[in-house]
Scaffold this active site. Structure first.
Site, short mmCIF file in Angstrom:
data_model
loop_
_atom_site.label_atom_id
_atom_site.label_comp_id
_atom_site.label_asym_id
_atom_site.label_seq_id
_atom_site.Cartn_x
_atom_site.Cartn_y
_atom_site.Cartn_z
N PHE A 285 48.45 56.09 37.69
CA PHE A 285 48.54 57.07 38.98
C PHE A 285 49.19 56.79 40.31
O PHE A 285 49.98 57.35 41.24
CB PHE A 285 46.97 57.61 39.19
CG PHE A 285 46.07 56.57 39.72
CD1 PHE A 285 45.53 55.74 38.53
CD2 PHE A 285 45.88 55.97 41.00
CE1 PHE A 285 44.63 54.55 39.04
CE2 PHE A 285 45.09 54.97 41.40
CZ PHE A 285 44.49 54.27 40.33
N LYS B 32 36.52 50.22 53.64
CA LYS B 32 35.88 51.61 53.68
C LYS B 32 34.59 51.39 54.80
O LYS B 32 35.06 51.45 55.81
CB LYS B 32 35.26 52.32 52.25
CG LYS B 32 36.44 52.56 51.30
CD LYS B 32 36.91 51.51 50.52
CE LYS B 32 37.84 52.04 49.61
NZ LYS B 32 38.67 50.89 48.99
N ARG C 6 42.47 63.06 41.31
CA ARG C 6 41.39 62.29 40.75
C ARG C 6 41.08 62.92 39.56
O ARG C 6 39.99 63.67 39.41
CB ARG C 6 40.11 61.96 41.63
CG ARG C 6 40.56 61.23 42.94
CD ARG C 6 40.28 59.66 42.68
NE ARG C 6 41.43 59.00 42.13
CZ ARG C 6 41.84 57.69 42.20
NH1 ARG C 6 40.97 56.97 43.28
NH2 ARG C 6 42.92 57.21 41.75
N PHE D 182 35.30 53.41 38.21
CA PHE D 182 36.11 53.49 39.12
C PHE D 182 37.44 52.86 38.60
O PHE D 182 37.31 51.86 38.06
CB PHE D 182 35.67 53.00 40.66
CG PHE D 182 36.79 53.13 41.55
CD1 PHE D 182 37.09 54.33 42.29
CD2 PHE D 182 37.67 52.01 41.95
CE1 PHE D 182 38.15 54.50 42.83
CE2 PHE D 182 38.73 52.12 42.95
CZ PHE D 182 38.94 53.27 43.30
N THR D 183 38.56 53.43 39.12
CA THR D 183 39.94 52.73 38.64
C THR D 183 39.97 51.44 38.38
O THR D 183 39.95 50.88 37.30
CB THR D 183 41.02 53.41 39.10
OG1 THR D 183 40.91 53.08 40.56
CG2 THR D 183 41.08 54.99 39.04
N TYR E 124 42.75 26.38 58.67
CA TYR E 124 42.80 26.93 57.34
C TYR E 124 41.40 26.82 56.61
O TYR E 124 40.95 27.60 55.68
CB TYR E 124 43.62 25.86 56.75
CG TYR E 124 43.85 26.02 55.33
CD1 TYR E 124 44.90 27.00 54.73
CD2 TYR E 124 43.06 25.63 54.38
CE1 TYR E 124 45.02 27.35 53.37
CE2 TYR E 124 43.09 25.88 52.79
CZ TYR E 124 44.18 26.79 52.45
OH TYR E 124 44.30 27.16 51.23
N ASP F 49 28.53 47.49 43.52
CA ASP F 49 29.86 47.69 44.07
C ASP F 49 29.52 48.24 45.67
O ASP F 49 29.54 49.75 45.53
CB ASP F 49 30.83 48.51 43.48
CG ASP F 49 32.15 49.05 44.06
OD1 ASP F 49 32.31 48.56 45.34
OD2 ASP F 49 32.95 49.25 43.49
N1 F0G Z 1 35.47 50.24 44.48
C1 F0G Z 1 35.48 51.38 44.81
C2 F0G Z 1 34.13 52.20 44.64
C3 F0G Z 1 36.64 51.85 45.66
O1 F0G Z 1 36.66 53.03 45.95
C4 F0G Z 1 37.73 50.84 45.64
C5 F0G Z 1 38.97 51.39 46.28
C6 F0G Z 1 37.68 49.65 45.12
C7 F0G Z 1 36.38 49.34 44.35
C8 F0G Z 1 38.80 48.60 45.13
O2 F0G Z 1 38.57 48.23 46.41
O3 F0G Z 1 41.09 48.90 47.17
O4 F0G Z 1 39.91 47.20 48.52
O5 F0G Z 1 40.86 46.70 46.20
N2 F0G Z 1 39.33 52.52 46.31
C9 F0G Z 1 40.34 53.10 47.26
C10 F0G Z 1 40.21 54.66 47.10
C11 F0G Z 1 41.64 52.41 46.64
O6 F0G Z 1 41.23 55.19 47.50
O7 F0G Z 1 39.18 55.19 46.69
P1 F0G Z 1 40.15 47.96 47.21
#
Ligand code: F0G
Length: 461
Positions: A452, A259, A385, A125-126, A73, A216
């Site tokens: 989305f 990624k 997108r 970014f979303t 843990y 990021d």
């Molecule tokens: N920042 C970027 C630039 C991303 O592309 C993503 C995720 C995140 C943060 C969030 O990270 O998914 O690990 O919580 N992108 C995915 C995509 C979902 O399909 O582009 P996460």
């Protein structure tokens, strides 16, 4: 003519069967999914280009690492291996593990923002914008104009327009802008890199105004590749040195390790020693929301795979094969005359849905429908997108109408072959040939947040 990709510096050891459903079955499946590719069952997908997130193949070294998971843990040895990799590959001294990227974004923005703070970013970014807004921040876009124009050729479309940042400082005052947030390989712009020359200028400007920089670093290795091949100053610099240089301009960072971490799940925040106070705050928050500060929501084995993935990704040969595979798909589609985001980015090919389906109004979601049609044509799954992803303005309740209305064909890392790319290209060309007959969509269910992911649609008329 499409340029053949550079051969992968690895071979296939294990395979995973995939299903090609009949056209009838695919048409039924996308209708049942409410024309939302997120709601398809993966069993019904032949080539899955929905995302490059958590969909990559691990190396034999990473799989071997899974067997060495230390599931204690507290104080797992895999956590310390992860810290060593982050230090060696990226240069950060301090690490807070999280279950994935948005877990890190949640902690970061809650830790640093106050109500009404301005948060300049190189495009949104979303999840990043969502967490900044949930913490009281107000997103402002400072990316160069070219990034919003699909056909505009620029080697570093992820760059910051210093004049836009300066204008924000003039309008709001630097004290209301505690952090600038920059992403390498800007996802929503088509995987477009920033240059180190630009980053240097942003750093100088921010230092003069006592503004900190957060990165990021989700797709930092692919950006480092573009720096090496496009920024002459760095042509003889190793990928690892470029990574260190990028990170040295930041005061904090986070990574969705799904990624460029080359793992299926995981994330972390990385900080330099001088940001110990912020690190300590984040370390105290992580135990509330993610897990103890030595695992943060990851299993020990996941941390080991990530520690090894970070070392795998920092190789020029791997990155050259990776990016040239993406470029191959891009050039096949460009040869067919299909409107695309140019130049090709690092993690995927982006179709310009507005030019592809100019007869569909943006409020009838051309990119959403194009993604649905591409699935029906060949079982290839992509992602909208555009207007659906951008959501509604919280103040006016109106759709945000982003300039970019795109379909993203995201290439998982180390997963598909050149034949898969050819098959995907042929399916898209089939849709291109009958584009005039494709109608728009309307909502039948619209979720209130990050709509989305779970929205449902039906064709108009
Ligand atoms: N920042 C970027 C630039 C991303 O592309 C993503 C995720 C995140 C943060 C969030 O990270 O998914 O690990 O919580 N992108 C995915 C995509 C979902 O399909 O582009 P996460």
């Amino acid at each position: 003519m499409a340029k053949r990709p550079f051969p992968e510096p690895y071979k296939i050891k294990m395979v995973e069967p995939v299903n090609l459903r009949s056209r009838e079955e695919r048409e039924r499946a996308i209708k049942e999914a409410g024309y939302n590719t997120f709601l398809l069952k993966s069993e019904d997908v032949f080539i899955d280009l929905l995302t490059d997130s958590g969909t990559g193949a691990m190396s034999e070294n990473q799989w071997a690492g899974l067997m060495l998971g230390d599931e204690a843990y507290a104080g797992s040895k895999n956590f310390y291996h992860l810290c060593d990799s982050v230090k060696d590959i990226l240069g950060y001294d301090l690490v807070v593990p999280t279950h994935q990227g948005r877990g890190a974004e949640h902690l970061f923005f809650q830790a640093v923002l106050h109500e009404g703070d301005i948060v300049p970013m190189n495009m949104y970014f979303t999840t990043t914008r969502q967490h900044a807004e949930l913490a009281g921040g107000v997103f402002k876009d400072i990316i160069i104009d070219e990034a919003h124009i699909p056909a505009a050729e620029h080697p570093f479309k992820g760059n910051v327009d210093l004049r836009k940042l300066e204008a924000l400082v003039k309008e709001f005052g630097a004290e209301r802008i505690p952090w600038v947030v920059l992403a390498p390989s800007v996802n929503m712009a088509g995987g477009q890199p920033f240059s180190i020359a630009n980053l240097r200028e942003v750093r100088q400007f921010c230092e003069a105004h006592h503004i900190k920089i957060a990165l990021d670093i989700t797709r930092i290795a692919e950006n480092a590749y573009f720096i090496k091949v496009r920024e002459p100053e760095f042509k003889d610099t190793s990928i690892t040195e470029i990574l260190h240089t990028i990170c040295s301009f930041s005061d904090a960072s986070w990574m969705s390790a799904k990624k460029d971490g080359l793992v299926n799940i995981g994330g972390f925040l990385g900080l330099p020693e001088r940001e110990f106070e912020l690190f300590d705050k984040l370390r105290n928050m992580v135990v509330v929301y993610e897990g103890l500060h030595t695992y943060g929501g990851m299993a020990g084995r996941d941390m080991e795979a990530l520690a090894r993935g970070l070392r795998d990704v920092a190789h020029f040969e791997y990155l050259r094969a990776r990016v040239s595979q993406v470029e191959y798909l891009h050039s096949r589609l460009a040869d067919a005359g299909i409107p695309l985001v140019n130049p090709c980015g690092g993690h995927g090919v982006f179709l310009d849905a507005r030019s592809f389906l100019p007869h569909i109004d943006q409020d009838e979601f051309p990119a959403q429908m194009l993604a649905a049609q591409i699935y029906a044509a060949g079982g290839v799954r992509s992602m909208e997108r555009g207007n659906v992803s951008a959501g509604r303005d919280p103040k006016t309740g109106e759709n945000r109408h982003p300039k970019l209305e795109l379909v993203r064909l995201t290439i998982p890392r180390r997963v598909y072959t050149q034949t898969h790319m050819d098959y995907a290209a042929d399916s898209i060309i089939e849709v291109w040939e009958k584009r005039e007959s494709i109608p728009g969509l309307k909502f039948v269910y619209e979720p209130p947040i990050l709509r989305f992911f779970q929205a449902r649609f039906e064709p108009v008329g």
